[in-house]
Motif scaffolding. Structure first.
Motif, PDB file in Angstrom:
ATOM      1  N   CYS A   1       0.802  -1.220   0.000  1.00  0.00           N
ATOM      2  CA  CYS A   1       0.000   0.000   0.000  1.00  0.00           C
ATOM      3  C   CYS A   1       0.838   1.276   0.000  1.00  0.00           C
TER       4      CYS A   1
ATOM      5  N   ASP B   1      -0.335   4.199   2.185  1.00  0.00           N
ATOM      6  CA  ASP B   1      -1.680   4.677   1.840  1.00  0.00           C
ATOM      7  C   ASP B   1      -2.642   4.181   2.920  1.00  0.00           C
ATOM      8  N   ALA B   2      -3.125   5.114   3.756  1.00  0.00           N
ATOM      9  CA  ALA B   2      -3.961   4.740   4.898  1.00  0.00           C
ATOM     10  C   ALA B   2      -5.249   4.053   4.453  1.00  0.00           C
ATOM     11  N   LYS B   3      -5.835   4.535   3.372  1.00  0.00           N
ATOM     12  CA  LYS B   3      -7.077   3.927   2.898  1.00  0.00           C
ATOM     13  C   LYS B   3      -6.841   2.499   2.410  1.00  0.00           C
ATOM     14  N   CYS B   4      -5.747   2.316   1.729  1.00  0.00           N
ATOM     15  CA  CYS B   4      -5.401   0.979   1.229  1.00  0.00           C
ATOM     16  C   CYS B   4      -5.167   0.024   2.392  1.00  0.00           C
TER      17      CYS B   4
ATOM     18  N   ALA C   1      -6.362   0.267   5.453  1.00  0.00           N
ATOM     19  CA  ALA C   1      -7.636   0.017   6.121  1.00  0.00           C
ATOM     20  C   ALA C   1      -8.496  -0.953   5.328  1.00  0.00           C
ATOM     21  N   ALA C   2      -8.457  -0.820   4.015  1.00  0.00           N
ATOM     22  CA  ALA C   2      -9.250  -1.714   3.171  1.00  0.00           C
ATOM     23  C   ALA C   2      -8.798  -3.160   3.298  1.00  0.00           C
TER      24      ALA C   2
ATOM     25  N   ASP D   1      -7.392  -4.265   6.092  1.00  0.00           N
ATOM     26  CA  ASP D   1      -7.356  -4.536   7.534  1.00  0.00           C
ATOM     27  C   ASP D   1      -5.921  -4.748   8.029  1.00  0.00           C
TER      28      ASP D   1
END
Length: 333
Positions: free
Chosen positions: A274, A277-280, A282-283, A285
């Motif tokens: 990722c 990339d925080a969103k990546c 989180a997606a 987990d």
């Protein structure tokens, strides 16, 4: 078998009556191999002593001239100079000789020590006139083993002395890690253990083929296969340590065996790449990262465990050799 073939070794057989006579007869027959071994040890020892003294001094002087210890190193500190290259080459020669010894021992034991004597009839003549097959084989193993261990141990101690004394120089230039194959074997008990394994494998190959050239080839190939198999076990001979980190992988600090990402449940999963990339993250987990490794403190546990495995294999090869000899000589001892 011609009369010349039998008469030629008769003198050495006669002189080999008794343990002391057998020892001197073997040293006399294989004196060229003995002198080669002495020369190899002298070359290795001289090279390592040079690296410990003048070689290291010159490398340190060059290191300081480049400003690498000033806190504001120049561009030249990103590479090594001529003095350090010579020092590193000398260390490589010492480690390389230690790595070559088992294969030389295997080739010589299979081709000359056992195979040639069985092929020429020298061994068979000795069994009927002066020594039993078991005592003959015991001497063939014991005398070379003593010489191999004494010379290899000397080179190992010298290599470790150089390695220990100049560790900060290598660390400064990011040169050689403790777990690199040749360095790892040259700094502990493995060099002696592999030398004994090479001898045992060579003796067994000589008894199997009873001819010098096939025995030589089989001994070298067999040792290479065994060494490769045992080496592949090395990382798994001692429990690994694990480091975790929330922000990227932990620092690279040893022999890394595995790494990846951690989920919120603690499960290990492949790194989704990722790139912060925080969103990546989180997606997927992902809550952290792990790295399984062997730190430098695992050097001796790994050394001793692998040494035990090697010596066990060498003992098994020697036992098979004695059993094979007993069967082929009709149970004579």
């Amino acid at each position: 078998m011609s009369a010349v073939t039998i008469d030629k070794p008769a003198a050495s057989v006669t002189s080999s009556r008794g343990p002391r006579g057998l020892l001197w007869a073997m040293l006399k027959v294989h004196r060229s191999a003995l002198w080669f071994w002495v020369m190899l040890v002298v070359v290795g020892a001289g090279t390592l002593l040079w690296a410990y003294g003048p070689g290291a001094d010159a490398a340190w002087a060059e290191f300081r001239r480049m400003g690498c210890d000033s806190g504001q190193p120049g561009l030249g500190c990103d590479s090594t100079g001529d003095a350090y290259t010579r020092y590193d080459t000398a260390l490589s020669v010492g480690a390389g000789i230690l790595g070559l010894v088992p294969y030389l021992a295997a080739a010589w034991a299979g081709g000359a020590l056992i195979g040639r004597e069985l092929e020429s009839g020298t061994a068979q003549l000795a069994w009927t006139q002066s020594v039993s097959p078991a005592r003959w084989l015991a001497a063939k193993l014991a005398v070379p083993a003593a010489l191999l261990v004494s010379g290899t141990l000397l080179l190992t101690l010298l290599h470790r002395m150089v390695w220990s004394a100049d560790g900060s120089l290598r660390m400064a230039l990011n040169s050689r890690d403790w777990y690199e194959s040749t360095t790892f074997a040259a700094n502990g008990t493995l060099a002696c253990a592999y030398a004994l394994l090479g001898l045992a494998v060579g003796v067994l190959a000589g008894l199997l083929h009873r001819r010098s050239l096939p025995a030589l080839g089989t001994a070298v190939v067999g040792l290479a296969l065994l060494a490769s198999a045992i080496g592949s076990l090395r990382p798994h001979l001692w429990p690994v340590a694990t480091m975790t980190n929330k922000d990227g992988y932990p620092e690279y600090i040893g022999m890394v065996l595995g790494e990846g990402a951690l989920t919120s449940t603690g499960a290990r999963v492949p790194d989704p790449i990722c790139v912060d990339d925080a969103k990546c993250l989180a997606a997927h987990d992902i809550v952290g990262f792990y790295r399984d490794y062997h730190p430098s403190s695992h050097f001796w546990p790994l050394q001793l465990m692998e040494t035990g495995v090697i010596l066990a294999v060498a003992a098994l090869a020697a036992l098979i050799a004695f059993r094979l000899l007993k069967r082929r000589t009709g149970g004579a001892v």
